[in-house]
Design a protein around this motif. Structure first.
Motif, mmCIF file in Angstrom:
data_model
loop_
_atom_site.group_PDB
_atom_site.id
_atom_site.type_symbol
_atom_site.label_atom_id
_atom_site.label_comp_id
_atom_site.label_asym_id
_atom_site.label_seq_id
_atom_site.Cartn_x
_atom_site.Cartn_y
_atom_site.Cartn_z
ATOM 1 N N ASP A 31 0.946 -1.228 -0.170
ATOM 2 C CA ASP A 31 -0.078 0.112 -0.118
ATOM 3 C C ASP A 31 0.808 1.219 0.091
ATOM 4 N N GLU A 32 2.037 1.223 0.750
ATOM 5 C CA GLU A 32 2.928 2.319 0.816
ATOM 6 C C GLU A 32 4.205 2.085 1.131
ATOM 7 N N GLY A 33 5.174 2.766 1.049
ATOM 8 C CA GLY A 33 6.544 2.659 1.443
ATOM 9 C C GLY A 33 7.304 1.874 0.551
ATOM 10 N N THR A 34 8.739 1.667 0.666
ATOM 11 C CA THR A 34 9.368 0.980 -0.275
ATOM 12 C C THR A 34 10.770 0.315 0.710
ATOM 13 N N ASP A 35 11.491 -0.542 -0.031
ATOM 14 C CA ASP A 35 12.486 -1.233 0.473
ATOM 15 C C ASP A 35 13.951 -0.793 -0.086
ATOM 16 N N GLU A 36 14.669 -1.815 0.123
ATOM 17 C CA GLU A 36 16.031 -1.502 -0.589
ATOM 18 C C GLU A 36 16.119 -1.533 -2.233
ATOM 19 N N GLU A 123 11.280 4.950 -5.373
ATOM 20 C CA GLU A 123 10.097 5.565 -4.891
ATOM 21 C C GLU A 123 8.787 4.750 -4.835
ATOM 22 N N ALA A 124 8.626 3.892 -5.955
ATOM 23 C CA ALA A 124 7.382 3.447 -6.291
ATOM 24 C C ALA A 124 7.459 2.330 -7.037
ATOM 25 N N TRP A 125 6.391 1.467 -7.324
ATOM 26 C CA TRP A 125 6.061 0.301 -8.335
ATOM 27 C C TRP A 125 4.895 0.879 -9.113
ATOM 28 N N HIS A 137 0.473 4.388 -8.989
ATOM 29 C CA HIS A 137 1.759 4.143 -8.217
ATOM 30 C C HIS A 137 1.623 3.589 -6.953
ATOM 31 N N GLN A 138 2.192 2.814 -6.348
ATOM 32 C CA GLN A 138 2.146 1.726 -5.131
ATOM 33 C C GLN A 138 3.363 1.795 -4.724
ATOM 34 N N GLY A 139 3.415 1.477 -3.224
ATOM 35 C CA GLY A 139 4.406 1.317 -2.657
ATOM 36 C C GLY A 139 4.822 -0.384 -2.992
ATOM 37 N N TRP A 140 6.124 -0.558 -2.430
ATOM 38 C CA TRP A 140 6.571 -2.176 -2.852
ATOM 39 C C TRP A 140 7.332 -2.573 -1.661
ATOM 40 N N ARG A 141 7.670 -3.948 -1.678
ATOM 41 C CA ARG A 141 8.645 -4.552 -0.683
ATOM 42 C C ARG A 141 9.149 -5.835 -1.315
ATOM 43 N N THR A 142 10.461 -6.094 -1.089
ATOM 44 C CA THR A 142 11.099 -7.122 -1.437
ATOM 45 C C THR A 142 11.048 -8.243 -0.661
#
Length: 144
Positions: A31-36, A123-125, A137-142
């Motif tokens: 939903d929000e935020g990102t990772d490395e 910044e975004a997926w 635009h969305q957040g993403w996580r690895t």
């Protein structure tokens, strides 16, 4: 089902789609935020598999993907990838490319009958529709 309803159903799937780059990383939308971020600049995710509502067999999809790879400009960095549903119910061979503008990536996708392109940045997926619709635009996580 109306064409616009089919499009919306496909785009709902795109908003849930993840990406696996073998040997490098795996991404899931958030939903929000990102990772490395694993790249040194924005990348696009392209495929020629199953354009729009079409569903082809393996041999035709592989032929189409090879044609897309041959259309990539010289000098772009590329990584083989698989994009698809988190639950594994649908997956498409893809290519992650670095060195294209959004316009170039969208042009390639349109030429190969696709609905959209993914753009991945620190910044975004993002989902960039080929029909000129607004990007998502969305957040993403690895995945670890």
């Amino acid at each position: 089902m109306q064409a616009w309803e089919e499009r919306e159903e496909r785009f709902a799937g795109y908003r849930r789609a993840g990406l696996r780059v073998p040997g490098l990383t795996e991404l899931r939308p958030a939903d929000e935020g990102t990772d490395e971020f694993p790249f040194d600049g924005p990348v696009h995710v392209l495929t020629a598999y199953d354009p729009g509502p079409a569903r082809y067999g393996a041999a035709e999809n592989e032929r189409r993907q090879q044609a897309l790879l041959e259309d990539l400009p010289a000098g772009v960095q590329r990584w083989s990838a698989v994009a698809g549903a988190e639950d594994g119910s649908h997956a498409e061979a893809s290519v992650v490319v670095r060195g294209l503008t959004d316009a170039q990536a969208l042009d390639l996708a349109r030429r190969h009958g696709q609905d959209a392109v993914f753009r991945w940045t620190a910044e975004a997926w993002s989902i960039l529709p080929c029909d000129g619709g607004p990007p998502v635009h969305q957040g993403w996580r690895t995945v670890r």
